[in-house]
Design a protein around this motif. Structure first.
Motif, PDB file in Angstrom:
ATOM      1  N   GLY A  12     -27.057  35.182 -65.531  1.00 58.45           N
ATOM      2  CA  GLY A  12     -27.507  35.484 -66.884  1.00 58.45           C
ATOM      3  C   GLY A  12     -26.543  36.410 -67.613  1.00 58.45           C
ATOM      4  O   GLY A  12     -25.401  36.597 -67.219  1.00 58.45           O
ATOM      5  N   MET A  13     -27.045  37.014 -68.675  1.00 59.71           N
ATOM      6  CA  MET A  13     -26.221  37.874 -69.527  1.00 59.71           C
ATOM      7  C   MET A  13     -26.075  39.266 -68.921  1.00 59.71           C
ATOM      8  O   MET A  13     -27.010  39.817 -68.371  1.00 59.71           O
ATOM      9  CB  MET A  13     -26.859  38.018 -70.909  1.00 59.71           C
ATOM     10  CG  MET A  13     -26.813  36.762 -71.709  1.00 59.71           C
ATOM     11  SD  MET A  13     -25.120  36.417 -72.176  1.00 59.71           S
ATOM     12  CE  MET A  13     -25.394  35.126 -73.330  1.00 59.71           C
ATOM     13  N   ASN A  14     -24.878  39.821 -69.031  1.00 53.48           N
ATOM     14  CA  ASN A  14     -24.630  41.211 -68.690  1.00 53.48           C
ATOM     15  C   ASN A  14     -23.653  41.758 -69.714  1.00 53.48           C
ATOM     16  O   ASN A  14     -23.203  41.038 -70.605  1.00 53.48           O
ATOM     17  CB  ASN A  14     -24.109  41.348 -67.251  1.00 53.48           C
ATOM     18  CG  ASN A  14     -22.825  40.589 -67.024  1.00 53.48           C
ATOM     19  OD1 ASN A  14     -21.955  40.550 -67.895  1.00 53.48           O
ATOM     20  ND2 ASN A  14     -22.682  39.977 -65.868  1.00 53.48           N
ATOM     21  N   THR A  15     -23.308  43.024 -69.605  1.00 56.19           N
ATOM     22  CA  THR A  15     -22.467  43.630 -70.635  1.00 56.19           C
ATOM     23  C   THR A  15     -21.075  43.014 -70.697  1.00 56.19           C
ATOM     24  O   THR A  15     -20.521  42.848 -71.788  1.00 56.19           O
ATOM     25  CB  THR A  15     -22.345  45.155 -70.423  1.00 56.19           C
ATOM     26  OG1 THR A  15     -21.861  45.400 -69.105  1.00 56.19           O
ATOM     27  CG2 THR A  15     -23.675  45.838 -70.618  1.00 56.19           C
ATOM     28  N   GLU A  16     -20.523  42.650 -69.559  1.00 55.77           N
ATOM     29  CA  GLU A  16     -19.189  42.038 -69.578  1.00 55.77           C
ATOM     30  C   GLU A  16     -19.221  40.640 -70.197  1.00 55.77           C
ATOM     31  O   GLU A  16     -18.297  40.246 -70.897  1.00 55.77           O
ATOM     32  CB  GLU A  16     -18.583  41.997 -68.177  1.00 55.77           C
ATOM     33  CG  GLU A  16     -18.151  43.355 -67.664  1.00 55.77           C
ATOM     34  CD  GLU A  16     -17.136  44.057 -68.573  1.00 55.77           C
ATOM     35  OE1 GLU A  16     -16.202  43.401 -69.075  1.00 55.77           O
ATOM     36  OE2 GLU A  16     -17.286  45.269 -68.771  1.00 55.77           O
ATOM     37  N   MET A  17     -20.294  39.891 -69.953  1.00 54.68           N
ATOM     38  CA  MET A  17     -20.431  38.564 -70.573  1.00 54.68           C
ATOM     39  C   MET A  17     -20.595  38.713 -72.087  1.00 54.68           C
ATOM     40  O   MET A  17     -19.979  37.974 -72.870  1.00 54.68           O
ATOM     41  CB  MET A  17     -21.631  37.824 -69.986  1.00 54.68           C
ATOM     42  CG  MET A  17     -21.925  36.501 -70.686  1.00 54.68           C
ATOM     43  SD  MET A  17     -20.595  35.317 -70.597  1.00 54.68           S
ATOM     44  CE  MET A  17     -20.933  34.613 -69.030  1.00 54.68           C
ATOM     45  N   LEU A  18     -21.409  39.675 -72.513  1.00 53.39           N
ATOM     46  CA  LEU A  18     -21.584  39.907 -73.946  1.00 53.39           C
ATOM     47  C   LEU A  18     -20.275  40.369 -74.580  1.00 53.39           C
ATOM     48  O   LEU A  18     -19.944  39.971 -75.697  1.00 53.39           O
ATOM     49  CB  LEU A  18     -22.685  40.939 -74.187  1.00 53.39           C
ATOM     50  CG  LEU A  18     -24.097  40.473 -73.854  1.00 53.39           C
ATOM     51  CD1 LEU A  18     -25.087  41.623 -73.985  1.00 53.39           C
ATOM     52  CD2 LEU A  18     -24.516  39.305 -74.722  1.00 53.39           C
ATOM     53  N   SER A  19     -19.522  41.188 -73.866  1.00 57.51           N
ATOM     54  CA  SER A  19     -18.219  41.635 -74.346  1.00 57.51           C
ATOM     55  C   SER A  19     -17.275  40.445 -74.515  1.00 57.51           C
ATOM     56  O   SER A  19     -16.562  40.339 -75.519  1.00 57.51           O
ATOM     57  CB  SER A  19     -17.636  42.649 -73.361  1.00 57.51           C
ATOM     58  OG  SER A  19     -16.307  42.921 -73.659  1.00 57.51           O
ATOM     59  N   TRP A  20     -17.267  39.560 -73.541  1.00 52.69           N
ATOM     60  CA  TRP A  20     -16.422  38.367 -73.591  1.00 52.69           C
ATOM     61  C   TRP A  20     -16.813  37.486 -74.780  1.00 52.69           C
ATOM     62  O   TRP A  20     -15.955  37.006 -75.528  1.00 52.69           O
ATOM     63  CB  TRP A  20     -16.559  37.602 -72.273  1.00 52.69           C
ATOM     64  CG  TRP A  20     -15.667  36.419 -72.153  1.00 52.69           C
ATOM     65  CD1 TRP A  20     -14.383  36.396 -71.716  1.00 52.69           C
ATOM     66  CD2 TRP A  20     -16.001  35.055 -72.464  1.00 52.69           C
ATOM     67  NE1 TRP A  20     -13.896  35.113 -71.747  1.00 52.69           N
ATOM     68  CE2 TRP A  20     -14.871  34.275 -72.200  1.00 52.69           C
ATOM     69  CE3 TRP A  20     -17.152  34.443 -72.946  1.00 52.69           C
ATOM     70  CZ2 TRP A  20     -14.852  32.899 -72.396  1.00 52.69           C
ATOM     71  CZ3 TRP A  20     -17.130  33.066 -73.147  1.00 52.69           C
ATOM     72  CH2 TRP A  20     -15.991  32.328 -72.871  1.00 52.69           C
ATOM     73  N   LEU A  21     -18.110  37.280 -74.974  1.00 55.35           N
ATOM     74  CA  LEU A  21     -18.583  36.463 -76.097  1.00 55.35           C
ATOM     75  C   LEU A  21     -18.241  37.112 -77.434  1.00 55.35           C
ATOM     76  O   LEU A  21     -17.834  36.437 -78.387  1.00 55.35           O
ATOM     77  CB  LEU A  21     -20.091  36.230 -75.990  1.00 55.35           C
ATOM     78  CG  LEU A  21     -20.539  35.289 -74.884  1.00 55.35           C
ATOM     79  CD1 LEU A  21     -22.067  35.325 -74.741  1.00 55.35           C
ATOM     80  CD2 LEU A  21     -20.067  33.873 -75.151  1.00 55.35           C
ATOM     81  N   PHE A  22     -18.416  38.442 -77.512  1.00 56.48           N
ATOM     82  CA  PHE A  22     -18.083  39.157 -78.740  1.00 56.48           C
ATOM     83  C   PHE A  22     -16.606  38.988 -79.090  1.00 56.48           C
ATOM     84  O   PHE A  22     -16.254  38.790 -80.254  1.00 56.48           O
ATOM     85  CB  PHE A  22     -18.415  40.649 -78.613  1.00 56.48           C
ATOM     86  CG  PHE A  22     -17.879  41.461 -79.750  1.00 56.48           C
ATOM     87  CD1 PHE A  22     -18.524  41.457 -80.979  1.00 56.48           C
ATOM     88  CD2 PHE A  22     -16.720  42.204 -79.617  1.00 56.48           C
ATOM     89  CE1 PHE A  22     -18.020  42.188 -82.045  1.00 56.48           C
ATOM     90  CE2 PHE A  22     -16.210  42.934 -80.675  1.00 56.48           C
ATOM     91  CZ  PHE A  22     -16.863  42.924 -81.890  1.00 56.48           C
ATOM     92  N   MET A  23     -15.731  39.086 -78.095  1.00 58.65           N
ATOM     93  CA  MET A  23     -14.299  38.954 -78.347  1.00 58.65           C
ATOM     94  C   MET A  23     -13.972  37.584 -78.944  1.00 58.65           C
ATOM     95  O   MET A  23     -13.140  37.479 -79.848  1.00 58.65           O
ATOM     96  CB  MET A  23     -13.496  39.183 -77.071  1.00 58.65           C
ATOM     97  CG  MET A  23     -13.548  40.615 -76.571  1.00 58.65           C
ATOM     98  SD  MET A  23     -12.872  41.811 -77.718  1.00 58.65           S
ATOM     99  CE  MET A  23     -11.142  41.675 -77.318  1.00 58.65           C
ATOM    100  N   ARG A  24     -14.613  36.547 -78.441  1.00 56.39           N
ATOM    101  CA  ARG A  24     -14.346  35.194 -78.972  1.00 56.39           C
ATOM    102  C   ARG A  24     -14.863  35.048 -80.392  1.00 56.39           C
ATOM    103  O   ARG A  24     -14.173  34.564 -81.278  1.00 56.39           O
ATOM    104  CB  ARG A  24     -14.973  34.130 -78.075  1.00 56.39           C
ATOM    105  CG  ARG A  24     -14.088  33.667 -76.937  1.00 56.39           C
ATOM    106  CD  ARG A  24     -13.753  34.760 -76.048  1.00 56.39           C
ATOM    107  NE  ARG A  24     -12.701  34.485 -75.065  1.00 56.39           N
ATOM    108  CZ  ARG A  24     -12.156  35.449 -74.386  1.00 56.39           C
ATOM    109  NH1 ARG A  24     -12.530  36.697 -74.565  1.00 56.39           N
ATOM    110  NH2 ARG A  24     -11.221  35.201 -73.505  1.00 56.39           N
ATOM    111  N   ALA A  25     -16.102  35.475 -80.627  1.00 58.05           N
ATOM    112  CA  ALA A  25     -16.702  35.338 -81.959  1.00 58.05           C
ATOM    113  C   ALA A  25     -15.993  36.228 -82.979  1.00 58.05           C
ATOM    114  O   ALA A  25     -15.670  35.778 -84.086  1.00 58.05           O
ATOM    115  CB  ALA A  25     -18.190  35.672 -81.897  1.00 58.05           C
TER     116      ALA A  25
END
Length: 151
Positions: free
Chosen positions: A22-35
Motif C-alpha cells: 500500500g501507500m507509504n511516505t516514500e511512495m507518496l514522495s515518488w508520486l508527488f515528484m512525478r506529478a
C-alpha cells in the motif's frame, strides 16, 4: 556446477523487501515528484512563453512588466504555484540525495533540518513578495511604473 569462494555474490541479496504493502511516505514522495514535475513543465514553459515570446523578450522585462503581471490574481497564483512546487519538488529531491548519501544518522538529521529550514523560509519569503508586491510604490520614478499607476 561447483561454487568457489571467489564467486560473485547475488546483487539482489543486499536488498530485502519490507513486506509493506500500500501507500507509504516514500511512495507518496515518488508520486508527488512525478506529478509536480509534469505540472512544473507546463508552468515553466507557460511562464517562458508569456514573458519572453509574447512580449519584447528579455529587454521588455522590467519593474513595470512584473508590476503589471502581479496586478492580476491569475499571475500571482501562477507564480505562487511555480514557487511552491519548484521548492518542494527540489527539496524532496535533495532529501532523497541526503537519504542516499549521508552516512550517519546524525549527519542525515542535521542536513535534512537545514534543508527543511531553507525550503520553508524561501517559500514564506517568496509568498510574501508575491502577495505584498506594490506595483505603484510612492516616490518611484514614473517612467519605471506600469501604465495603470497614477502619476
Amino acid at each position: 556446477m561447483p561454487t568457489s569462494a571467489t564467486s560473485i555474490p547475488d546483487p539482489t541479496s543486499r536488498y530485502r523487501r519490507t513486506g509493506q504493502r500500500g501507500m507509504n511516505t516514500e511512495m507518496l514522495s515518488w508520486l508527488f515528484m512525478r506529478a509536480s514535475g509534469a505540472l512544473l513543465v507546463i508552468l515553466v514553459f507557460g511562464h517562458l512563453f508569456v514573458n519572453l515570446w509574447l512580449g519584447e523578450g528579455v529587454k521588455g522585462i522590467d519593474f513595470a512588466f512584473v508590476g503589471g503581471k502581479w496586478a492580476s490574481p491569475f499571475w500571482q497564483v501562477w507564480d505562487l504555484l511555480m514557487l511552491w512546487l519548484g521548492l518542494i519538488h527540489g527539496g524532496n529531491g535533495v532529501r532523497t540525495i541526503i537519504n542516499d548519501y549521508a552516512r550517519g544518522d546524525r549527519t542525515r538529521m542535521v542536513l535534512k533540518a537545514v534543508l527543511y529550514f531553507a525550503v520553508v523560509i524561501t517559500i514564506v519569503l517568496g509568498t510574501l513578495v508575491i502577495f505584498t508586491f506594490d506595483p505603484c510604490p510612492v516616490g518611484a520614478e514614473p517612467s519605471l511604473l506600469p501604465s495603470f499607476c497614477e502619476g
